[in-house]
Design an enzyme around this catalytic site. Sequence first.
Site, short mmCIF file in Angstrom:
data_model
loop_
_atom_site.label_atom_id
_atom_site.label_comp_id
_atom_site.label_asym_id
_atom_site.label_seq_id
_atom_site.Cartn_x
_atom_site.Cartn_y
_atom_site.Cartn_z
N GLU A 162 -6.82 -7.43 0.31
CA GLU A 162 -5.42 -7.40 0.74
C GLU A 162 -5.36 -7.19 2.26
O GLU A 162 -5.55 -6.09 2.75
CB GLU A 162 -4.69 -6.26 0.02
CG GLU A 162 -4.79 -6.29 -1.49
CD GLU A 162 -4.47 -4.93 -2.09
OE1 GLU A 162 -3.39 -4.40 -1.82
OE2 GLU A 162 -5.35 -4.40 -2.81
N HIS B 263 3.56 0.08 -2.68
CA HIS B 263 3.98 -1.33 -2.74
C HIS B 263 5.50 -1.51 -2.75
O HIS B 263 6.04 -2.32 -3.51
CB HIS B 263 3.36 -2.03 -3.94
CG HIS B 263 1.87 -2.18 -3.86
ND1 HIS B 263 1.20 -2.35 -2.66
CD2 HIS B 263 0.92 -2.20 -4.83
CE1 HIS B 263 -0.11 -2.47 -2.90
NE2 HIS B 263 -0.31 -2.37 -4.19
N ASP C 219 -11.35 1.20 -3.35
CA ASP C 219 -9.91 1.03 -3.15
C ASP C 219 -9.59 1.59 -1.76
O ASP C 219 -8.91 2.61 -1.62
CB ASP C 219 -9.10 1.75 -4.24
CG ASP C 219 -7.61 1.39 -4.19
OD1 ASP C 219 -7.24 0.50 -3.40
OD2 ASP C 219 -6.83 2.00 -4.95
N HIS D 213 -1.52 -9.87 -3.05
CA HIS D 213 -2.29 -9.02 -3.95
C HIS D 213 -2.98 -9.84 -5.05
O HIS D 213 -3.00 -9.44 -6.21
CB HIS D 213 -1.37 -7.97 -4.58
CG HIS D 213 -2.06 -6.69 -4.98
ND1 HIS D 213 -3.11 -6.66 -5.86
CD2 HIS D 213 -1.86 -5.40 -4.60
CE1 HIS D 213 -3.51 -5.41 -6.04
NE2 HIS D 213 -2.76 -4.62 -5.28
N SER D 214 -3.54 -10.99 -4.67
CA SER D 214 -4.28 -11.77 -5.66
C SER D 214 -5.54 -11.03 -6.11
O SER D 214 -6.24 -10.42 -5.31
CB SER D 214 -4.67 -13.13 -5.08
OG SER D 214 -3.56 -13.98 -4.98
N TYR D 215 -5.77 -11.10 -7.41
CA TYR D 215 -7.00 -10.57 -8.01
C TYR D 215 -7.94 -11.77 -8.18
O TYR D 215 -7.68 -12.66 -8.98
CB TYR D 215 -6.71 -9.96 -9.37
CG TYR D 215 -6.03 -8.61 -9.36
CD1 TYR D 215 -6.74 -7.46 -9.70
CD2 TYR D 215 -4.68 -8.47 -9.04
CE1 TYR D 215 -6.13 -6.21 -9.72
CE2 TYR D 215 -4.06 -7.23 -9.05
CZ TYR D 215 -4.79 -6.11 -9.38
OH TYR D 215 -4.19 -4.88 -9.40
N GLN E 288 -7.71 -4.27 2.61
CA GLN E 288 -7.94 -3.32 1.52
C GLN E 288 -8.82 -3.98 0.47
O GLN E 288 -8.45 -5.01 -0.12
CB GLN E 288 -6.60 -2.91 0.89
CG GLN E 288 -6.73 -1.85 -0.22
CD GLN E 288 -6.59 -0.44 0.29
OE1 GLN E 288 -6.37 -0.20 1.47
NE2 GLN E 288 -6.70 0.53 -0.61
N ASN F 144 0.85 -1.20 0.00
CA ASN F 144 0.00 0.00 0.00
C ASN F 144 0.89 1.25 0.00
O ASN F 144 2.03 1.21 -0.41
CB ASN F 144 -1.01 0.00 1.15
CG ASN F 144 -2.35 0.63 0.74
OD1 ASN F 144 -2.39 1.70 0.14
ND2 ASN F 144 -3.44 -0.05 1.07
N ARG F 145 0.36 2.39 0.48
CA ARG F 145 1.00 3.68 0.21
C ARG F 145 1.63 4.31 1.44
O ARG F 145 1.13 4.17 2.56
CB ARG F 145 -0.04 4.64 -0.38
CG ARG F 145 -0.56 4.20 -1.74
CD ARG F 145 -1.81 4.96 -2.14
NE ARG F 145 -2.27 4.54 -3.47
CZ ARG F 145 -3.07 3.50 -3.69
NH1 ARG F 145 -3.50 2.76 -2.68
NH2 ARG F 145 -3.44 3.19 -4.92
#
Length: 359
Positions: free
Chosen positions: A323, A115, A258, A186-188, A295, A88-89
Site C-alpha cells: 500500500e 482507513h 503490517d 489496498h489490493s491483495y 505498507q 491506515n491509522r
Amino acid sequence: MEDKVTKSGLHISNFCKQVDGKDTTLCVLTNKAGAEVTITNYGAKIVSLMVPDKNGKLVDVVLGHASIDDYLTSGEPTFGATCGRYANRIAKGRFVLDGVVYDKLAINNGPNSLHGGLRGFHFKVWDMEQLNGQSVKLVYVSADGEEGYPGELRATLVYTLTDDNSVVLDYKATTTKPTVLNLTNHSYFNLSGEGDRYIGDHRLLINADYYLPTDETAIPYGPKELVKGTPMDFTEAHLIGERINDSFQQLIFGKGYDHCYVLNKDDLALSFAASAVSPKTGIRMDTYTTEPGVQLYTANWLNESIIGKNRHPYPERCSFCLETQHFPDSPNKPEYPSVVLRPGEEFKSQTVYKFSLDK
C-alpha cells in the site's frame, strides 16, 4: 441483454446494483498484450487483474469477489479498494490542525481510526467514466464533516492499463477547508493466482533502509529504525515467509508483516519501491510510487471463512499488500512528511504496478 463475461470469469451483470441510491457497475480494461483489469465503482476497487505467466497463460493476481452482493457482505471490505479519506491509522481517532481539535473520527481498529472510519471511501459508490479501452476515471466528493474530517474533498482516480502490462493509478484531490489526506490502493496480491493459499514462497525486495516500528495497536512510535539486522530487512530479496514467524516483537504485534517502510528517496518523484516474484508462475510485480512510504501487509487477519472469486477461500497469509502511502498517524507526528491539503492546492500522487516475467 447478453450477460458479458470477463477473461477472469466475472459476470458483469453481477456488478449492476443500486447501493445507497447510486448505480454500481464493472469496467473492463484490456491492452494489446491481452492483459485485463476489471474495476468496480463500489469503493473504486480493482476486482480482477489478469496477466500472463511464464507459459503464456493469463493468471488473476488479485483477491476479490464475484459480485457486488459479495462485497457488501464480505469479511474483508478492502479487497482491491481505494482507501481514504485517511488510509491506515490515526491514533485515538483525533488530530489537531491549525489549532482546531478534530476528535470525532470513528474508533474502528482497537483504540484507533482505520482507513477513513466506519464508511470510508472503500464503501462509497464513485462516479465512473470509461475514458477509452485502457483507462477509466472515478470521482468521489466527500462532504465537509464526513467521518469527522473537515472540508469538502473532491477525489479523482484514473486507472490506466498500459501496453507493457502496467496498472497506473493517478490520484488528484482538492478541498474547501484545510484537511488531512492519505489515499492508497489496498489490493491483495498473490502472483501465483488468487486462490493460491500462501505467499510465503514469494521473493520480495523493498527499497527501504528504514521502517516505522509500532506499538501493539499498530501506531508508529515516531522515529524510523534501520531494517538491517532484523527480519524487517528486504533491501535484498528474501522469501516473505522466511522470517515471518521469528520471535521478533514487531512481527508478534502484527501477527506477521503490517508495517510502513520509509522508501529510499529525497522527494516525491516517481521511484522504485518494491518487487515481488512468484516461483510458481514466474510473474514479477515491480511497484513504483511518488509516495514516501509503502505498507507491507501479509494478510495476517484473513481466514478460511472469507470466500472469494471462484469459491476460493482466502486464509491467513494467502496474499500480500503493498500500500503506497504517507505514513500512519502523520497528522499527529509533525516530523513526518505533511498530509495537510489546503484550499487552492491540488494533491497529486501516482503509483504503478508493473507486471513482467522474472528473468
